[in-house]
Design a protein around this motif. Structure first.
Motif, short mmCIF file in Angstrom:
data_model
loop_
_atom_site.label_atom_id
_atom_site.label_comp_id
_atom_site.label_asym_id
_atom_site.label_seq_id
_atom_site.Cartn_x
_atom_site.Cartn_y
_atom_site.Cartn_z
N LEU A 246 0.83 -1.21 0.00
CA LEU A 246 0.00 0.00 0.00
C LEU A 246 0.86 1.26 0.00
O LEU A 246 0.62 2.20 -0.77
CB LEU A 246 -0.92 -0.01 1.22
N LEU A 247 1.89 1.28 0.84
CA LEU A 247 2.78 2.44 0.90
C LEU A 247 3.53 2.63 -0.42
O LEU A 247 3.66 3.75 -0.92
CB LEU A 247 3.76 2.29 2.06
N ALA A 248 4.01 1.54 -0.99
CA ALA A 248 4.75 1.63 -2.26
C ALA A 248 3.86 2.18 -3.37
O ALA A 248 4.30 3.02 -4.18
CB ALA A 248 5.30 0.25 -2.64
N VAL A 249 2.63 1.72 -3.43
CA VAL A 249 1.71 2.20 -4.47
C VAL A 249 1.43 3.69 -4.30
O VAL A 249 1.46 4.45 -5.27
CB VAL A 249 0.39 1.40 -4.41
N MET A 250 1.20 4.13 -3.07
CA MET A 250 0.90 5.54 -2.85
C MET A 250 2.10 6.43 -3.11
O MET A 250 1.97 7.53 -3.66
CB MET A 250 0.38 5.75 -1.43
N TYR A 256 4.86 10.16 -9.33
CA TYR A 256 4.69 10.27 -10.77
C TYR A 256 3.44 11.06 -11.15
O TYR A 256 3.41 11.75 -12.17
CB TYR A 256 4.67 8.87 -11.40
N GLY A 257 2.40 10.95 -10.32
CA GLY A 257 1.18 11.70 -10.61
C GLY A 257 1.41 13.19 -10.53
O GLY A 257 0.92 13.95 -11.37
N SER A 258 2.14 13.65 -9.50
CA SER A 258 2.42 15.08 -9.38
C SER A 258 3.28 15.58 -10.52
O SER A 258 3.15 16.73 -10.97
CB SER A 258 3.09 15.38 -8.04
N ILE A 271 4.01 17.01 -2.12
CA ILE A 271 2.87 16.13 -2.44
C ILE A 271 3.22 14.68 -2.12
O ILE A 271 2.39 13.94 -1.55
CB ILE A 271 2.48 16.29 -3.92
N THR A 272 4.42 14.26 -2.45
CA THR A 272 4.83 12.88 -2.21
C THR A 272 4.78 12.54 -0.73
O THR A 272 4.24 11.49 -0.34
CB THR A 272 6.24 12.62 -2.75
N PHE A 273 5.31 13.42 0.11
CA PHE A 273 5.36 13.12 1.54
C PHE A 273 4.02 13.37 2.24
O PHE A 273 3.64 12.60 3.12
CB PHE A 273 6.47 13.92 2.20
#
Length: 363
Positions: A246-250, A256-258, A271-273
């Motif tokens: 779950l953590l790896a996916v998020m 990459y989404g940002s 955003i990542t953190f």
């Protein structure tokens, strides 16, 4: 900077507060509160939770939060990660029941996906990684504020039929124990805000002590109800694997989404953190209200995820910082700088335990 006297060795990859939480769980397992002692512990935990959220409200600078609204795209992105992407992944994990996860642990995983983002650790890691610290402060604060309302509503909607369920009485308790004290803190901020700032270290201990009391009460109720017979060592290992995935996916989606959304490097770090974390300080009190005697099992995934996110994000923050320093060194050699990028000199010092919001926890 002088290290705190009680700081753990730098090579020990475990947060000291997590050790205190584990010790509290052990105490509840060996000496659970029962009978009249359980009533006293439950009442004390309820009062501690209300006081905790009063402090949260008194620490949140309304002016600072309003000023952060100008970066609305970043904040909406973090909120979407926290309250949309995470819950969707939690619902997808329903396919793991019952062969991979038992129903009780799945309820905990789904609840983990509903709680707000952290504040302090998001700020600290964003600062270390040379990201947009101001954005991390506002994003974490908005998430915590909105989560007081959104998390119980999502729990009522998505946890229906999972575990003990969420009753209307539980939602009323959320309002009375969490939202009203928070609003009272906002009202009282003009009179007690200075006092809280001057005594932030002592009040940080009050924060953490209150959460330990909630953990002891919740896990005592779980031990008394016999719910821990449902969790075997193998189940715990499987749970760790699910939480790691779950953590790896998020982390992948936020990173990459940002980038795909066109954010600059400093904003992408924030955003990542902020978008990949979950708040232990907000989640534990909410779970104690929503799940009652089942709260011990329900918060186990959140406690494990919290420690995991600290360890993984500490490594990522150092890598981001090293990459930023390498880029700055290359720019210095050519006499050019990349506009809009945050360099080492731009990053404020990381937040410390007990800082006023946004800096409060472990959240």
């Amino acid at each position: 900077m002088r290290r705190p006297a009680l700081a753990l060795p730098s090579w020990l990859p475990v947060d000291g507060y997590i050790l205190a939480l584990l010790a509290t769980v052990g105490l509840a397992a060996l000496l659970p509160a029962t009978g009249s002692a359980a009533t006293v512990a439950d009442g004390a935990a309820t009062g501690a939770v209300s006081f905790l959220f009063l402090l949260y409200g008194a620490r949140l600078s309304t002016a600072e939060a309003m000023a952060g609204l100008r970066h609305w795209r970043l904040h909406l992105t973090v909120l979407a990660c926290t309250f949309v992407l995470f819950p969707l992944l939690g619902l997808a994990a329903r396919g793991l029941v019952p062969y991979v996860l038992p129903g009780g642990l799945y309820t905990g995983v789904l609840f983990l996906c509903l709680v707000p983002s952290t504040i302090q650790s998001s700020i600290a890691f964003t600062s270390i990684a040379r990201g947009n610290v101001a954005a991390a402060i506002c994003a974490g604060s908005f998430s915590s504020l909105i989560g007081i309302v959104v998390t119980p509503l999502l729990a009522a909607l998505l946890l229906d039929g999972e575990g003990p369920g969420v009753s209307g009485g539980a939602l009323v308790s959320i309002v009375c124990q969490l939202l009203l004290p928070f609003l009272a803190g906002q009202v009282l901020r003009r009179w007690i805000g200075g006092f809280l700032t001057r005594h932030k270290k002592v009040l940080g201990l009050v924060d953490r002590g209150s959460i330990l009391l909630v953990v002891y009460s919740a896990f005592s109720a779980g031990v008394t109800a016999g719910i821990w017979h449902q969790v075997s060592p193998l189940r715990l290992l499987i749970l760790l694997g699910v939480l790691g995935l779950l953590l790896a996916v998020m982390l992948t989606l936020t990173s990459y989404g940002s980038r795909k959304l066109g954010f600059g490097r400093a904003d992408r770090i924030a955003i990542t953190f902020a978008g990949s974390k979950k708040s232990l300080a907000a989640g534990l009190p909410m779970a104690s209200v929503l799940f009652g005697a089942q709260a011990g099992l329900a918060v186990l995934p959140l406690m494990l995820f919290h420690q995991m996110q600290l360890m993984v994000c500490a490594v990522l923050a150092k890598r981001f910082a090293a990459r930023a320093e390498a880029e700055v060194s290359g720019e210095d050699a050519t006499g050019e700088g990349a506009p809009g990028e945050a360099g080492p000199a731009d990053a404020p010092a990381p937040a410390r335990d007990g800082e006023p919001v946004g800096a409060g926890e472990s959240r």
